[in-house]
Motif scaffolding. Sequence first.
Motif, mmCIF file in Angstrom:
data_model
loop_
_atom_site.group_PDB
_atom_site.id
_atom_site.type_symbol
_atom_site.label_atom_id
_atom_site.label_comp_id
_atom_site.label_asym_id
_atom_site.label_seq_id
_atom_site.Cartn_x
_atom_site.Cartn_y
_atom_site.Cartn_z
ATOM 1 N N GLN A 228 0.729 -1.344 0.640
ATOM 2 C CA GLN A 228 -0.299 0.210 0.200
ATOM 3 C C GLN A 228 0.820 1.053 0.067
ATOM 4 N N GLU A 229 2.184 1.254 0.816
ATOM 5 C CA GLU A 229 2.849 2.398 0.595
ATOM 6 C C GLU A 229 3.308 2.598 -0.692
ATOM 7 N N LYS A 230 3.991 1.523 -1.405
ATOM 8 C CA LYS A 230 4.690 1.782 -2.587
ATOM 9 C C LYS A 230 4.414 1.614 -3.854
ATOM 10 N N SER A 231 2.592 1.751 -2.953
ATOM 11 C CA SER A 231 1.493 1.877 -4.608
ATOM 12 C C SER A 231 1.326 3.110 -5.370
ATOM 13 N N THR A 232 1.485 3.133 -6.266
ATOM 14 C CA THR A 232 0.552 4.970 -7.708
ATOM 15 C C THR A 232 -0.566 4.471 -7.937
ATOM 16 N N THR A 233 -1.081 5.743 -8.165
ATOM 17 C CA THR A 233 -2.113 5.676 -8.849
ATOM 18 C C THR A 233 -1.557 5.884 -10.958
ATOM 19 N N THR A 234 -0.622 5.110 -11.001
ATOM 20 C CA THR A 234 -0.667 4.692 -12.205
ATOM 21 C C THR A 234 -1.984 3.255 -12.505
ATOM 22 N N ILE A 235 -2.336 3.591 -13.849
ATOM 23 C CA ILE A 235 -2.984 2.246 -14.160
ATOM 24 C C ILE A 235 -2.451 2.042 -16.003
ATOM 25 N N LYS A 236 -2.374 0.629 -15.495
ATOM 26 C CA LYS A 236 -1.025 -0.021 -16.189
ATOM 27 C C LYS A 236 -2.096 -0.023 -17.586
ATOM 28 N N LYS A 237 -3.398 -1.026 -17.604
ATOM 29 C CA LYS A 237 -4.116 -1.337 -18.898
ATOM 30 C C LYS A 237 -5.560 -1.229 -17.678
ATOM 31 N N VAL A 238 -6.399 -1.339 -19.607
ATOM 32 C CA VAL A 238 -7.611 -0.541 -18.820
ATOM 33 C C VAL A 238 -8.741 -1.311 -19.780
ATOM 34 N N SER A 239 -8.950 -2.545 -19.501
ATOM 35 C CA SER A 239 -9.992 -3.120 -20.126
ATOM 36 C C SER A 239 -11.200 -2.426 -20.724
ATOM 37 N N GLU A 240 -11.902 -2.493 -22.897
ATOM 38 C CA GLU A 240 -12.638 -1.306 -23.072
ATOM 39 C C GLU A 240 -13.639 -2.297 -22.809
ATOM 40 N N PHE A 241 -13.522 -3.422 -22.633
ATOM 41 C CA PHE A 241 -14.712 -3.830 -23.635
ATOM 42 C C PHE A 241 -15.276 -3.802 -25.109
ATOM 43 N N SER A 242 -15.349 -2.967 -25.816
ATOM 44 C CA SER A 242 -15.510 -2.246 -26.798
ATOM 45 C C SER A 242 -17.013 -3.228 -27.721
ATOM 46 N N PHE A 243 -16.445 -4.463 -27.905
ATOM 47 C CA PHE A 243 -17.294 -5.945 -28.209
ATOM 48 C C PHE A 243 -19.099 -4.719 -27.312
ATOM 49 N N LEU A 244 -18.623 -4.238 -27.074
ATOM 50 C CA LEU A 244 -20.537 -3.975 -26.089
ATOM 51 C C LEU A 244 -21.035 -2.685 -26.214
ATOM 52 N N ASN A 245 -20.210 -1.790 -26.626
ATOM 53 C CA ASN A 245 -20.741 -0.572 -27.297
ATOM 54 C C ASN A 245 -21.987 -0.615 -28.182
ATOM 55 N N SER A 246 -22.398 -1.540 -28.753
ATOM 56 C CA SER A 246 -23.781 -1.317 -29.528
ATOM 57 C C SER A 246 -25.064 -1.423 -28.991
ATOM 58 N N PHE A 247 -24.870 -2.171 -27.392
ATOM 59 C CA PHE A 247 -25.510 -2.539 -26.636
ATOM 60 C C PHE A 247 -25.892 -0.890 -25.848
ATOM 61 N N GLY A 248 -25.193 -0.074 -26.077
ATOM 62 C CA GLY A 248 -25.943 1.340 -25.942
ATOM 63 C C GLY A 248 -25.603 1.858 -24.113
ATOM 64 N N GLU A 249 -26.280 2.224 -23.794
ATOM 65 C CA GLU A 249 -25.879 2.055 -21.926
ATOM 66 C C GLU A 249 -26.345 1.161 -21.780
ATOM 67 N N THR A 250 -27.201 0.232 -21.332
ATOM 68 C CA THR A 250 -27.357 -1.139 -21.433
ATOM 69 C C THR A 250 -25.670 -1.823 -21.480
ATOM 70 N N GLY A 251 -25.208 -1.733 -22.911
ATOM 71 C CA GLY A 251 -24.117 -1.639 -22.496
ATOM 72 C C GLY A 251 -22.513 -1.254 -21.684
ATOM 73 N N GLU A 252 -22.947 -0.332 -21.695
ATOM 74 C CA GLU A 252 -21.814 0.496 -20.228
ATOM 75 C C GLU A 252 -22.096 -0.307 -18.875
ATOM 76 N N TYR A 253 -23.991 -0.719 -19.062
ATOM 77 C CA TYR A 253 -23.755 -0.770 -17.374
ATOM 78 C C TYR A 253 -23.442 -2.798 -17.378
ATOM 79 N N LEU A 254 -23.447 -2.598 -18.246
ATOM 80 C CA LEU A 254 -22.507 -4.596 -18.807
ATOM 81 C C LEU A 254 -20.770 -4.143 -18.062
ATOM 82 N N LYS A 255 -20.705 -2.775 -19.028
ATOM 83 C CA LYS A 255 -18.988 -3.279 -18.918
ATOM 84 C C LYS A 255 -18.711 -3.082 -17.282
#
Length: 481
Positions: A228-255
């Motif tokens: 915890q003391e050595k942790s940083t706020t750097t985000i190495k990788k964020v999964s986008e789950f772009s295949f859910l974009n076609s479901f609109g707002e429901t897809g965003e909540y699925l993500k």
Amino acid sequence: MSFRRSPAFEQSMVAKVLMAIGGGMFVLYLLIYGTMFASMAASSQQPAMIMGLLPFLLIIDFGIRFMVQQTPVMLVKPYLLLPLPRKGLIETFLFSSLISVYNWLWLFFFLPYLIIVAAGGCEAWLALALLFSGMMSIMLNSQIYLMVRTLVARNILWWILPIVIYGSYFLPFAIDPKGKLFGDVADWIVEFNELPWAPLCVFVALVGMLFLNRRMQESFVFEEISRQEKSTTTIKKVSEFSFLNSFGETGEYLKLELKSIFRNKAIRSRIISSLLLIVVLSALITYTDIYDGRMMLNFWCFYCFMLYGVTTLVKIMGPEGNYIDLLMTQRENILTLLFAKYYFYCAVLIVPMLIMLPAVIEGKFSLLMVLAYLLLSSGLLYFVMFQLAVYNKQTLPLDQKITGKAQVENGIQLVFELTAMFLPIILVSVLLLLFDDTTCYIILIVIGTLFTVTHPLWIRNVYVRMMKRKYENLDGFYASR
């Protein structure tokens, strides 16, 4: 004091009463079996016979501890910011695990046993030695549980350790299926515990395990603090789950649902353990005849489908308690979230269906049976579990590995979980008694389809009831962050 300071104190009182009832039933069973085994030992003139059965008791005790005991690494975290010695904190929680009320409940098994065998002619010193050995073995088992639970939280492969520890007792039976070697080992354990210095050996083993556990828990706590003391706020990788974009707002909540599961260690561990259990059950059903009975096949088929929902949806809205304010900023955001959750858990049912295909190919399950329990899960089971969205108001930390003392924060959760588990099973049992298999499965398909098709109605009803309680629930989410 920690319990009374909890924001879920009033809710936990219901669970506490239910736990007290369960504890009373446990004590009753201990008295019955202690008396029964004592009668057998007195008639055979083997007062130490109970020690030959002790490994079986320790296995049962190990399983029960998952409902009543936490690890020191979990318990010590809230106190790390206080000016208290960390080693002292760890030792406090370790010793409290030795003198917990649950450990002393086992006296209701050993005391009746020893009173009866002492009345049957057993020497007083041997009766006291057996009592000491039995209780020290239970306390030793508590330390083994703490070690295993801590290691398993870090890597699931550590489950090999309890399999080796408890499975070694049954190794002679595997070598000699006729049971002669197994009986010889049990006789040796009985004879060993009749020796005067046997309790001393158990005590030394307990002290050694306590010392080992202290060092391990201490190193893990320090490692957690350092991370915890050595942790940083750097985000190495964020999964986008772009295949859910076609479901609109429901897809965003699925993500959001997917990211919540992947990042929440508690939920992720439940899903992984559920998956492994389904694989094991499917293999046993497919390649052995251990569950070939009509009722057993139906029970395990439904169990495989309901496992994901019952173990995960009991915490519904718990992770969202961390950011419930944001969900409240737009009208019907939570309604869309509930629909997304329902669609996600319906899609998850495909996993156990695929795992159980070998059982279908082998003729253990029929396609009609699998379809019936799939729809019963997506319909009646989820209908019951989604009602908890109205009543859950305790935030589930996103970085927490294990939740709650018994994985249930309030009595309402326990009631709904038990209802979801047993109501469909009772329904299936009644239908199997009244009708043949094909008719039973058709009725289940109709019931499941009815609840599944009408999900927009009952999910909206859940949402409306949530909004009526929103201020009460918000207070609970805020207080438990």
